[in-house]
Design a protein around this motif. Structure first.
Motif, PDB file in Angstrom:
ATOM      1  N   HIS A  15      -3.203   7.148   3.394  1.00  0.00           N
ATOM      2  CA  HIS A  15      -3.867   8.447   3.265  1.00  0.00           C
ATOM      3  C   HIS A  15      -5.384   8.257   3.326  1.00  0.00           C
ATOM      4  O   HIS A  15      -5.929   7.239   2.900  1.00  0.00           O
ATOM      5  N   TRP A  18      -9.173  11.775  -0.821  1.00  0.00           N
ATOM      6  CA  TRP A  18      -8.607  12.756  -1.746  1.00  0.00           C
ATOM      7  C   TRP A  18      -9.158  14.140  -1.444  1.00  0.00           C
ATOM      8  O   TRP A  18     -10.350  14.324  -1.205  1.00  0.00           O
ATOM      9  N   ASP A  22      -4.392  17.953  -3.761  1.00  0.00           N
ATOM     10  CA  ASP A  22      -3.605  16.724  -3.663  1.00  0.00           C
ATOM     11  C   ASP A  22      -2.985  16.373  -5.016  1.00  0.00           C
ATOM     12  O   ASP A  22      -3.516  16.732  -6.075  1.00  0.00           O
ATOM     13  N   TRP A  24      -0.676  12.800  -6.724  1.00  0.00           N
ATOM     14  CA  TRP A  24       0.070  11.550  -6.557  1.00  0.00           C
ATOM     15  C   TRP A  24       1.532  11.812  -6.850  1.00  0.00           C
ATOM     16  O   TRP A  24       1.878  12.486  -7.817  1.00  0.00           O
ATOM     17  N   ILE A  43       0.730  12.686  -2.208  1.00  0.00           N
ATOM     18  CA  ILE A  43       0.433  11.325  -1.769  1.00  0.00           C
ATOM     19  C   ILE A  43       1.501  10.429  -2.367  1.00  0.00           C
ATOM     20  O   ILE A  43       1.517  10.167  -3.573  1.00  0.00           O
ATOM     21  N   PRO A 129     -10.799   7.095  -6.212  1.00  0.00           N
ATOM     22  CA  PRO A 129     -10.700   7.224  -4.751  1.00  0.00           C
ATOM     23  C   PRO A 129     -11.734   6.387  -4.009  1.00  0.00           C
ATOM     24  O   PRO A 129     -11.542   6.066  -2.837  1.00  0.00           O
ATOM     25  N   GLU A 152     -10.875  13.320 -11.325  1.00  0.00           N
ATOM     26  CA  GLU A 152     -10.358  13.895 -10.087  1.00  0.00           C
ATOM     27  C   GLU A 152     -10.034  12.801  -9.074  1.00  0.00           C
ATOM     28  O   GLU A 152     -10.894  11.987  -8.715  1.00  0.00           O
ATOM     29  N   GLY A 153      -8.773  12.764  -8.642  1.00  0.00           N
ATOM     30  CA  GLY A 153      -8.348  11.810  -7.631  1.00  0.00           C
ATOM     31  C   GLY A 153      -8.041  10.426  -8.154  1.00  0.00           C
ATOM     32  O   GLY A 153      -7.596   9.558  -7.398  1.00  0.00           O
ATOM     33  N   GLU A 154      -8.256  10.177  -9.442  1.00  0.00           N
ATOM     34  CA  GLU A 154      -8.036   8.849  -9.997  1.00  0.00           C
ATOM     35  C   GLU A 154      -6.543   8.572 -10.125  1.00  0.00           C
ATOM     36  O   GLU A 154      -5.739   9.478 -10.345  1.00  0.00           O
ATOM     37  N   LEU A 155      -6.189   7.290 -10.033  1.00  0.00           N
ATOM     38  CA  LEU A 155      -4.793   6.866 -10.029  1.00  0.00           C
ATOM     39  C   LEU A 155      -4.550   5.857 -11.136  1.00  0.00           C
ATOM     40  O   LEU A 155      -5.337   4.913 -11.311  1.00  0.00           O
TER      41      LEU A 155
END
Length: 262
Positions: A15, A18, A22, A24, A43, A129, A152-155
C-alpha cells in the motif's frame, strides 16, 4: 457484516501511504461485526508473514500483532495465557481469526489480551506511516474505554513480554454478572522471586491499573493502595456492571490473589 462503504482492500506490503478513511485489517472480528461508515479502504495485514510468536535472546517473548488467540494458546501452554484466552468466551471460529493486536487496539476494558500483556509488563512496538518506531508499555498504550495512544495511521507491530515477568508466579480472578457474560472484573497477580507483588486491574476500570508492592502487603494496605490507584471516574460503568459492584469485586478478588500468592 458487509462494509458497503469500503471501496478497496490493499495488501499491507504494497500500500502507498495512509489516507483518510483507511483502517488496518487484522482478523477483522471487530471490523466486520458492526457498521463502519467512516471507512473507505482496508489495509490487509494477513500476508505480512510476521512470525506469530518467537523467543528473543535473553528469554523475552515477542507476540506479533497478527498472532491469533488460537496460536497464542498452542504456543505457550502457560496457565495464565490459557486463562486469559478463555476469558474471551468465544467460539473456536473467533479464536482462529481474532488477533492479539486487534484486542489491544480495540482497547475495550474487558479485552483479556490487554489484561495478559499489561500484567506481564508487556511493551508495544508502534510503527508510523513515515517509518518511525516507538515503544510504549501496554499499561500506557490503553488510555481509556475504547481509547489508546495510536496516532493517525500508526500500526501496532508487536508486543514483547520480558523474561523476568514470564518467570513470575501468577494468579487469575475474573467475575461477570452473567454465566457467559463479558468480564466485569479481571484481576491478575504476579509474585516475583524478590518477594514483590504486582496486581493488574482490568475490565472493572476504563484502563489497566497496575499496583506494585516491594513486599507482600497486608489486607488493609492492599485495599488502601487499590483505592488510591484507581480514580473514582476510572471505575467502568455499563450494562455489565455498576462502578460500585466493580470496585467491591475488585477488592474482593485482589484479596483472594494476595492470599494465594503470599
Amino acid at each position: 457484516m458487509d462494509l458497503n462503504t469500503v471501496a478497496e482492500v490493499r495488501d499491507a506490503r504494497t500500500h502507498s501511504g495512509w489516507l483518510p478513511g483507511d483502517a488496518w485489517l487484522g482478523g477483522g472480528t471487530y471490523l466486520f461485526s458492526e457498521p463502519q461508515p467512516h471507512l473507505r479502504r482496508l489495509i490487509d495485514l494477513s500476508r505480512t508473514g510476521w512470525t506469530p510468536l518467537k523467543w528473543l535472546p535473553g528469554g523475552d517473548l515477542e507476540i506479533a500483532a497478527t498472532c491469533t488467540i488460537a496460536q497464542l494458546v498452542r504456543f505457550t501452554g502457560r496457565t495464565l495465557f490459557t486463562q486469559c484466552c478463555h476469558a474471551f468466551l468465544a467460539s473456536f471460529k473467533i479464536w482462529n481469526m481474532a488477533t492479539v493486536g486487534g484486542n489491544l487496539c480495540n482497547s475495550l476494558p474487558a479485552g483479556p489480551m490487554i489484561s495478559l500483556t499489561a500484567a506481564l509488563d508487556g511493551s508495544c512496538l508502534l510503527w508510523s506511516p513515515t517509518g518511525e518506531q516507538r515503544r510504549l508499555p501496554v499499561a500506557e498504550f490503553v488510555t481509556g474505554a475504547g481509547e489508546n495512544a495510536l496516532r493517525e495511521g500508526e500500526l501496532l507491530r508487536s508486543i514483547t513480554l520480558p523474561a523476568a515477568a514470564l518467570a513470575r508466579r501468577t494468579a487469575f480472578r475474573q467475575a461477570s454478572l452473567y454465566g457467559l457474560g463479558r468480564s466485569g472484573v479481571l484481576v491478575i497477580g504476579t509474585h516475583d522471586v524478590d518477594g514483590s507483588l504486582q496486581l493488574t486491574v482490568t475490565a472493572s476500570t476504563t484502563r489497566p491499573i497496575l499496583v506494585r508492592f516491594p513486599l507482600p502487603p497486608g489486607g488493609a494496605e492492599l485495599a488502601t493502595a487499590i483505592d488510591a490507584a484507581v480514580p473514582d471516574n476510572a471505575w467502568f460503568d455499563d450494562i455489565h456492571g455498576l462502578p460500585e459492584w466493580r470496585k467491591h469485586m475488585t477488592l474482593r478478588l485482589a484479596e483472594e490473589i494476595r492470599n494465594e500468592l503470599t
